[in-house]
Design a protein around this motif. Structure first.
Motif, PDB file in Angstrom:
ATOM      1  N   CYS A   1       0.827  -1.204   0.000  1.00 12.91           N
ATOM      2  CA  CYS A   1       0.000   0.000   0.000  1.00 12.91           C
ATOM      3  C   CYS A   1       0.863   1.256   0.000  1.00 12.91           C
ATOM      4  O   CYS A   1       0.549   2.236  -0.694  1.00 12.91           O
ATOM      5  N   LEU A   2       1.961   1.246   0.740  1.00 10.75           N
ATOM      6  CA  LEU A   2       2.868   2.386   0.762  1.00 10.75           C
ATOM      7  C   LEU A   2       3.472   2.619  -0.617  1.00 10.75           C
ATOM      8  O   LEU A   2       3.523   3.759  -1.105  1.00 10.75           O
ATOM      9  N   LEU A   3       3.890   1.553  -1.276  1.00  8.67           N
ATOM     10  CA  LEU A   3       4.452   1.669  -2.624  1.00  8.67           C
ATOM     11  C   LEU A   3       3.411   2.186  -3.617  1.00  8.67           C
ATOM     12  O   LEU A   3       3.698   3.085  -4.425  1.00  8.67           O
ATOM     13  N   LEU A   4       2.205   1.649  -3.547  1.00 13.57           N
ATOM     14  CA  LEU A   4       1.152   2.112  -4.449  1.00 13.57           C
ATOM     15  C   LEU A   4       0.784   3.570  -4.192  1.00 13.57           C
ATOM     16  O   LEU A   4       0.482   4.314  -5.123  1.00 13.57           O
ATOM     17  N   THR A   5       0.834   3.998  -2.944  1.00 15.06           N
ATOM     18  CA  THR A   5       0.523   5.393  -2.622  1.00 15.06           C
ATOM     19  C   THR A   5       1.631   6.321  -3.120  1.00 15.06           C
ATOM     20  O   THR A   5       1.350   7.432  -3.563  1.00 15.06           O
ATOM     21  N   ILE A   6       2.873   5.865  -3.061  1.00 15.66           N
ATOM     22  CA  ILE A   6       3.976   6.662  -3.597  1.00 15.66           C
ATOM     23  C   ILE A   6       3.840   6.796  -5.109  1.00 15.66           C
ATOM     24  O   ILE A   6       4.071   7.874  -5.674  1.00 15.66           O
ATOM     25  N   ILE A   7       3.446   5.715  -5.774  1.00 14.62           N
ATOM     26  CA  ILE A   7       3.252   5.755  -7.231  1.00 14.62           C
ATOM     27  C   ILE A   7       2.090   6.669  -7.584  1.00 14.62           C
ATOM     28  O   ILE A   7       2.163   7.444  -8.534  1.00 14.62           O
ATOM     29  N   GLY A   8       1.021   6.574  -6.830  1.00 16.30           N
ATOM     30  CA  GLY A   8      -0.152   7.404  -7.076  1.00 16.30           C
ATOM     31  C   GLY A   8      -1.146   7.235  -5.942  1.00 16.30           C
ATOM     32  O   GLY A   8      -1.313   6.148  -5.396  1.00 16.30           O
ATOM     33  N   TRP A   9      -1.807   8.316  -5.607  1.00 13.82           N
ATOM     34  CA  TRP A   9      -2.730   8.289  -4.465  1.00 13.82           C
ATOM     35  C   TRP A   9      -3.923   7.367  -4.718  1.00 13.82           C
ATOM     36  O   TRP A   9      -4.355   6.636  -3.820  1.00 13.82           O
ATOM     37  N   ILE A  10      -4.453   7.359  -5.927  1.00 11.94           N
ATOM     38  CA  ILE A  10      -5.644   6.558  -6.229  1.00 11.94           C
ATOM     39  C   ILE A  10      -5.364   5.056  -6.126  1.00 11.94           C
ATOM     40  O   ILE A  10      -6.158   4.335  -5.512  1.00 11.94           O
ATOM     41  N   PRO A  11      -4.270   4.531  -6.704  1.00  8.88           N
ATOM     42  CA  PRO A  11      -4.014   3.091  -6.524  1.00  8.88           C
ATOM     43  C   PRO A  11      -3.851   2.692  -5.057  1.00  8.88           C
ATOM     44  O   PRO A  11      -4.314   1.631  -4.646  1.00  8.88           O
ATOM     45  N   GLY A  12      -3.223   3.550  -4.264  1.00 14.00           N
ATOM     46  CA  GLY A  12      -3.074   3.261  -2.840  1.00 14.00           C
ATOM     47  C   GLY A  12      -4.408   3.226  -2.128  1.00 14.00           C
ATOM     48  O   GLY A  12      -4.655   2.379  -1.277  1.00 14.00           O
ATOM     49  N   SER A  13      -5.295   4.161  -2.483  1.00 12.14           N
ATOM     50  CA  SER A  13      -6.625   4.192  -1.865  1.00 12.14           C
ATOM     51  C   SER A  13      -7.452   2.977  -2.253  1.00 12.14           C
ATOM     52  O   SER A  13      -8.137   2.386  -1.414  1.00 12.14           O
ATOM     53  N   ILE A  14      -7.388   2.600  -3.511  1.00 13.39           N
ATOM     54  CA  ILE A  14      -8.136   1.421  -3.964  1.00 13.39           C
ATOM     55  C   ILE A  14      -7.643   0.169  -3.245  1.00 13.39           C
ATOM     56  O   ILE A  14      -8.438  -0.655  -2.783  1.00 13.39           O
ATOM     57  N   TYR A  15      -6.326   0.026  -3.125  1.00 11.83           N
ATOM     58  CA  TYR A  15      -5.765  -1.143  -2.446  1.00 11.83           C
ATOM     59  C   TYR A  15      -6.154  -1.155  -0.968  1.00 11.83           C
ATOM     60  O   TYR A  15      -6.484  -2.207  -0.416  1.00 11.83           O
ATOM     61  N   ALA A  16      -6.126   0.001  -0.320  1.00 15.22           N
ATOM     62  CA  ALA A  16      -6.488   0.068   1.098  1.00 15.22           C
ATOM     63  C   ALA A  16      -7.943  -0.322   1.312  1.00 15.22           C
ATOM     64  O   ALA A  16      -8.264  -1.072   2.243  1.00 15.22           O
ATOM     65  N   VAL A  17      -8.836   0.177   0.463  1.00 16.80           N
ATOM     66  CA  VAL A  17     -10.253  -0.193   0.580  1.00 16.80           C
ATOM     67  C   VAL A  17     -10.419  -1.689   0.328  1.00 16.80           C
ATOM     68  O   VAL A  17     -11.172  -2.369   1.041  1.00 16.80           O
TER      69      VAL A  17
END
Length: 73
Positions: free
Chosen positions: A36-52
Motif C-alpha cells: 500500500c505504501l508503494l502504491l501510494t507513492i506511485i499514485g494516491w488513487i491506486p493506494g486508496s483502492i488497495y487500502a479499501v
C-alpha cells in the motif's frame, strides 16, 4: 466478511491516508502495508483502492501477534 461500524473510520482513513488504514488493520512492515505504501507513492488513487480492498477482504487484525500480545508466532 461483514463490514462493521469500526470499518467506517478505516474507510475514511483509506481515502485520505491509505497506508495508515492498512497499518491500523494489519500492522507495520507487513507485506500489505508495504504494498500500500508503494502504491501510494506511485499514485494516491491506486493506494486508496488497495487500502479499501484490504479493508473489505481482510479480517481485522488478522495478524496473530496483533490480536494477543502473549501469542508466540
Amino acid at each position: 466478511m461483514a463490514i462493521t461500524v469500526a470499518d467506517i473510520g478505516l474507510f475514511i482513513c483509506a481515502i485520505f491516508l491509505p497506508p495508515l488504514a492498512v497499518f491500523l488493520q494489519h500492522g507495520c512492515f507487513d507485506k500489505d502495508f508495504l504494498i500500500c505504501l508503494l502504491l501510494t507513492i506511485i499514485g494516491w488513487i491506486p493506494g486508496s483502492i488497495y487500502a479499501v480492498y484490504k479493508i473489505v477482504t481482510g479480517a481485522p487484525n488478522d495478524n496473530p501477534s496483533l490480536r494477543d500480545p502473549l501469542v508466540q508466532v
